[in-house]
Design a protein around this motif. Structure first.
Motif, short mmCIF file in Angstrom:
data_model
loop_
_atom_site.label_atom_id
_atom_site.label_comp_id
_atom_site.label_asym_id
_atom_site.label_seq_id
_atom_site.Cartn_x
_atom_site.Cartn_y
_atom_site.Cartn_z
N ARG A 197 0.82 -1.22 0.00
CA ARG A 197 0.00 0.00 0.00
C ARG A 197 0.86 1.27 0.00
O ARG A 197 1.98 1.28 0.48
CB ARG A 197 -0.94 0.01 1.20
CG ARG A 197 -1.86 -1.22 1.24
CD ARG A 197 -2.88 -1.16 2.36
NE ARG A 197 -3.63 -2.41 2.44
CZ ARG A 197 -4.65 -2.74 1.65
NH1 ARG A 197 -5.04 -1.88 0.72
NH2 ARG A 197 -5.26 -3.89 1.78
N ASN A 198 0.27 2.32 -0.60
CA ASN A 198 0.87 3.66 -0.60
C ASN A 198 2.29 3.64 -1.18
O ASN A 198 3.24 4.11 -0.57
CB ASN A 198 0.87 4.23 0.82
CG ASN A 198 1.09 5.73 0.84
OD1 ASN A 198 0.67 6.44 -0.08
ND2 ASN A 198 1.77 6.22 1.87
N THR B 1 5.06 4.58 -4.20
CA THR B 1 5.37 5.57 -5.22
C THR B 1 6.15 4.95 -6.37
O THR B 1 6.71 3.86 -6.26
CB THR B 1 6.20 6.72 -4.62
OG1 THR B 1 7.48 6.21 -4.23
CG2 THR B 1 5.49 7.33 -3.41
N LYS C 160 -3.12 9.37 -9.52
CA LYS C 160 -2.66 9.18 -8.15
C LYS C 160 -1.18 9.51 -8.05
O LYS C 160 -0.44 9.48 -9.03
CB LYS C 160 -2.88 7.72 -7.70
CG LYS C 160 -4.33 7.29 -7.53
CD LYS C 160 -4.40 5.79 -7.24
CE LYS C 160 -5.83 5.34 -6.99
NZ LYS C 160 -6.25 5.57 -5.62
N ALA D 6 0.47 7.91 -5.41
CA ALA D 6 0.91 6.64 -4.83
C ALA D 6 -0.23 5.65 -5.01
O ALA D 6 -1.40 6.03 -5.12
CB ALA D 6 1.25 6.80 -3.35
N ASP E 111 -1.96 1.53 -4.15
CA ASP E 111 -1.98 0.19 -3.58
C ASP E 111 -1.82 -0.77 -4.77
O ASP E 111 -2.30 -0.48 -5.87
CB ASP E 111 -3.30 -0.09 -2.87
CG ASP E 111 -3.50 0.79 -1.65
OD1 ASP E 111 -2.54 1.45 -1.22
OD2 ASP E 111 -4.65 0.82 -1.15
#
Length: 248
Positions: free
Chosen positions: A56-57, A59, A91, A93, A95
């Motif tokens: 998750r999250n 870059t 986005k 970043a 998931d």
């Protein structure tokens, strides 16, 4: 592998030395709450902790760094497709599960996943993977066996692959052979004939089905930096083999 959409169109980057030959980080089986994608490479990077274990999250820079640190492949193998996906998804970043979408790069006729229209396109399809290995009668996947697989999948894809998707699928097949090959120095000095490139089935099976680096089967990071340009000759060899097999 669906995630690597833009690589077939990318240009080569300048060469650089390997930074580290540190031992591969240990594998940790993902939990049901962890986010995973249709891409074996990204899932493997998360399972080994090069990306966050929870998936998750993440870059684009994290993806580029993770690919380089684990395989000695250039960061652009991660940066180019990651930036494209992030732009398509609007986005900064992601998931990993965000990539199970057309905007994220998911497409039909995957080597390892069902088509979205007929089933779960995010979970490994063990039958499809078994068919990939059955297309080779030896202990190795080869340019010709993977071309046979691509012809079979391309002809039965639902919906049919677009020209762009076909190029992506061929590039992904080349990436698999290049990553799992049983030689570790540059193709220019060790692979005079790209058609002889081969990937041992035992290590490739572990990678695709368990989404872990198959170090117990002899896999290790490349000894020389792998560039995006290295993917082109392998992709071309697969395309040529597909055409030759269709004529026979």
């Amino acid at each position: 592998m669906q995630f690597l959409v833009i690589l077939a169109l990318a240009t080569a980057s300048s060469a650089g030395p390997i930074v580290s030959q540190a031992a591969i980080k240990p594998y940790v089986k993902p939990k049901s709450t962890d986010s995973r994608s249709p891409c074996p490479m990204l899932n493997t990077l998360a399972n080994h902790g090069y990306l966050p274990y929870n998936g998750r999250n993440i870059t684009a820079q994290q993806i580029g760094d993770a690919i380089f640190q684990s395989t000695n492949w250039h960061q652009d193998f991660g940066l180019f497709p990651a930036n494209a996906a992030l732009g398509n998804l609007n986005k900064t970043a992601i998931d990993l599960s965000d990539l199970n979408s057309t905007a994220g790069g998911e497409h039909p006729a995957s080597l390892t996943r069902k088509d979205a229209i007929t089933g779960d396109s995010n979970t490994i399809d063990t039958v499809r993977v078994a068919q990939l290995f059955a297309d080779s009668r030896s202990n190795f996947l080869t340019v010709d066996s993977v071309a046979k697989t691509r012809n079979r999948l391309d002809s039965t894809s639902n919906p049919p692959l677009t020209t762009s998707e076909l190029g992506v699928a061929q590039g992904e097949a080349a990436l698999m052979l290049l990553l799992m090959r049983d030689t570790y120095v540059s193709l220019e000095t060790s692979e005079e004939d790209i058609s002889k490139l081969r990937s041992p089935k035992d290590r490739t099976r572990v990678w695709l089905l368990e989404e872990r680096f198959p170090t117990a089967q002899g896999w290790k990071p490349a000894e020389e930096l792998v560039e995006i340009a290295d993917l082109g000759p392998v992709t071309t060899a697969i395309v040529d083999s597909q055409a030759a097999q269709k004529e026979n």
